[in-house]
Scaffold this motif. Structure first.
Motif: not given
Length: 573
Positions: A408-427
């Motif tokens: 049971l992943p905790l809040v914030g775990a699902d999709g974290y790795s993909a978002l971290y790879n997309q951090r420049h776009r998020l910035a």
């Protein structure tokens, strides 16, 4: 799925719900073990409530060494089962449950005599082997042997005379208080009712059976009766106090051991790795922590104020003396920017057999309707929670599904790795620097969108907090609205770690943080000023305590600081 937000509205709803209907399980205690029990219980389909007398994780669970580890030193005690269990949990947290909060960290283990390479090397090799034979332990490098010169390249701050060589191995670290809040938010999302600043003052009884608790809402002064088919005491160092409410000493006896940690700026120690040192009592860690180092810990008996254990001058000197034995440039008290002290709940007993359980955990069912759990270590909280809910299931007569928290992943775990790879776009999309996005992702994971949405609504929330550039103003608002912070100390000490990460221990950030909290909590100007004043007095008392030579002198000063919300049994002048 219910909301994962633990803000003021969520608290009011939770209290009303707990007062209106009988629960299957009521958990008393909002540290890591209580949070884990609430999540385990609600994810098995049990109606669940949790109350915490102070802030979530305000005791032991925010004042640890912030490590997720197997406990290398327990191999020396031949406690292989405990180490393997902890290493399995370490891998599970790192790879599946909370990859956004748990991250690898290297440690250097120096030795002074060449023969130690074989002894220490064998222990570290066994440590890695136990990890590899456990499930979910991908992602951490194996240990490596280093010559003296190789160790000096990794840790230039060491005295050359302090080592003959070293071994480097890997463990993990976590923001302990943030992790607790995330577990509680995950439980709330599955329907658990959760409220802080609510103190259990009496157990409800029907004959010998415990059928719930009378609780005091410390914010409003109101009393509420919470009926539950099973009550779980997960109060840590307060276990004996809670047991007194059912009469007698109870089946579990807990002793408190004080651990003190120092925080120094990263530039005071030149190194690219953490370090572990053997002392005459146990071990001393030097742990990288963002732009800081955490150095600790002590291990001394404590029978004074449990709520705010005080660090004395002797504690600080002990840590400095031991780390300075190996550092080329010694650290002084002027290098210490932060200090925190916590209490470990250690199992104790009248016999040698129970005394040796100190770092293991035990579960008891002293009277019908009441489950007690104590002992253990932060890393194995999920196993402790499962064992406690298994006891609850037995008390309910069976028919409760098996635990599912290992998947049971905790809040914030699902999709974290993909978002971290997309951090420049998020910035680019948010207008924040990529380093800010990385900071937010490592604190909130995929829930980062909630924080960024706040900044979209109010551009001023994208600015750094005055007095603590590491945190954005939005994080203060989010701490109240989503993470259950109710007072200034909750934000500065636990939702952020400003209290021990800044030279002034958060004083410069206090006014602005309190003003940001005012709107979601409905504070007027007088309450803002009151929060700042109480926080300032608490810091003054803490600093004064750290100038005292003994625990008794330090406690007398720190215990005298006024509490913003004193508990029902507090006897303060």
């Amino acid at each position: 799925m219910a909301t994962t937000w633990l803000g003021p509205k969520g608290r009011a709803t939770a209290l009303a719900s707990m007062a209106d209907e009988e629960l299957d399980v009521l958990v008393v205690g909002g540290g890591i073990v209580g949070a884990g029990i609430a999540l385990d219980a609600v994810s098995r389909g049990l109606s669940t409530g949790l109350i915490e007398a102070r802030d979530f994780a305000s005791g032991t669970s925010s004042r640890s060494s912030k490590l997720i580890h197997g406990g290398l030193r327990y191999l020396e005690q031949l406690d292989f089962e405990l180490v393997q269990e902890a290493l399995q949990e370490r891998g599970l947290l790192l790879t599946r449950l909370a990859p956004h909060l748990v991250r690898p960290v290297p440690f250097l283990f120096p030795f002074q005599h060449h023969w130690e390479r074989f002894y220490i090397g064998a222990g570290v090799a066994l440590y890695d082997t136990l990890a590899m034979t456990s499930r979910n332990n991908r992602g951490l490098p194996s240990h490596r042997h280093l010559t003296r010169s190789g160790a000096m390249r990794v840790f230039p701050a060491l005295k050359r005379s302090a080592l003959a060589g070293a071994i480097q191995y890997w463990d993990c670290q976590v923001d302990d208080a943030r992790y607790v809040t995330t577990v509680l938010r995950t439980a709330a999302g599955l329907g658990a009712r959760i409220a802080s600043r609510v103190q259990a003052v009496e157990f409800l009884r029907e004959g010998e059976h415990v059928v719930g608790a009378t609780a005091a809402d410390l914010e409003s002064g109101e009393r509420l009766r919470i009926r539950a088919r099973q009550v779980v005491n997960a109060a840590g160092v307060w276990t004996d106090d809670i047991q007194e409410m059912v009469g007698g000493r109870g089946q579990i006896h807990v002793s408190a051991s004080k651990g003190v940690h120092l925080v120094v700026p990263r530039d005071r120690i030149q190194a690219s790795s953490g370090m572990i040192l053997q002392t005459e009592k146990s071990v001393l860690f030097v742990i990288p922590w963002g732009r800081h180092w955490i150095i600790g810990t002590t291990d001394t008996p404590w029978d004074l104020d449990k709520e705010n254990p005080a660090a004395s001058r002797a504690d600080i000197d002990y840590v400095l003396d031991h780390v300075n034995q190996v550092l080329r440039t010694p650290l002084g008290r002027d290098d210490v920017e932060g200090v925190y002290a916590g209490l470990r709940p250690l199992l104790s007993g009248e016999s040698e057999e129970t005394s040796k359980l100190s770092r293991e955990h035990t579960v008891a069912h002293p009277v019908p309707g009441l489950v007690l759990i104590a002992g253990g270590k932060y890393t194995t909280y999920r196993v402790m929670a499962k064992d406690a809910v298994d006891a609850v299931a037995h008390g309910l007569g069976g028919g409760v599904p098996e635990s599912v928290t290992d998947r049971l992943p905790l809040v914030g775990a699902d999709g974290y790795s993909a978002l971290y790879n997309q951090r420049h776009r998020l910035a680019r999309d948010s207008g924040l620097h990529v380093s800010r996005i990385s900071h937010l992702l490592r604190r909130f994971g995929s829930a980062v969108h909630d924080v960024l949405d706040l900044i979209k609504e109010r551009e001023d929330l994208g600015r750094p907090l005055a007095g603590s550039d590491d945190y954005l103003r939005a994080e203060v608002v989010y701490a109240v609205e989503a993470e259950g912070a109710r007072h200034l100390e909750d934000v500065l000490s636990r939702r952020t770690r400003i209290t021990f990460e800044t030279w002034d221990r958060g004083i410069a950030a206090a006014e602005e943080a309190a003003e940001l909290m005012a709107e979601p909590l409905g504070w007027d100007r007088a309450q803002v000023e009151r929060e700042v004043e109480y926080y300032r007095k608490g810091i003054e008392a803490e600093r004064a305590a750290q100038e005292q030579d003994t625990d008794q002198e330090a406690d007398a000063i720190q215990h005298g600081a006024p509490e913003i919300v004193p508990d029902v049994h507090a006897d303060r002048s």
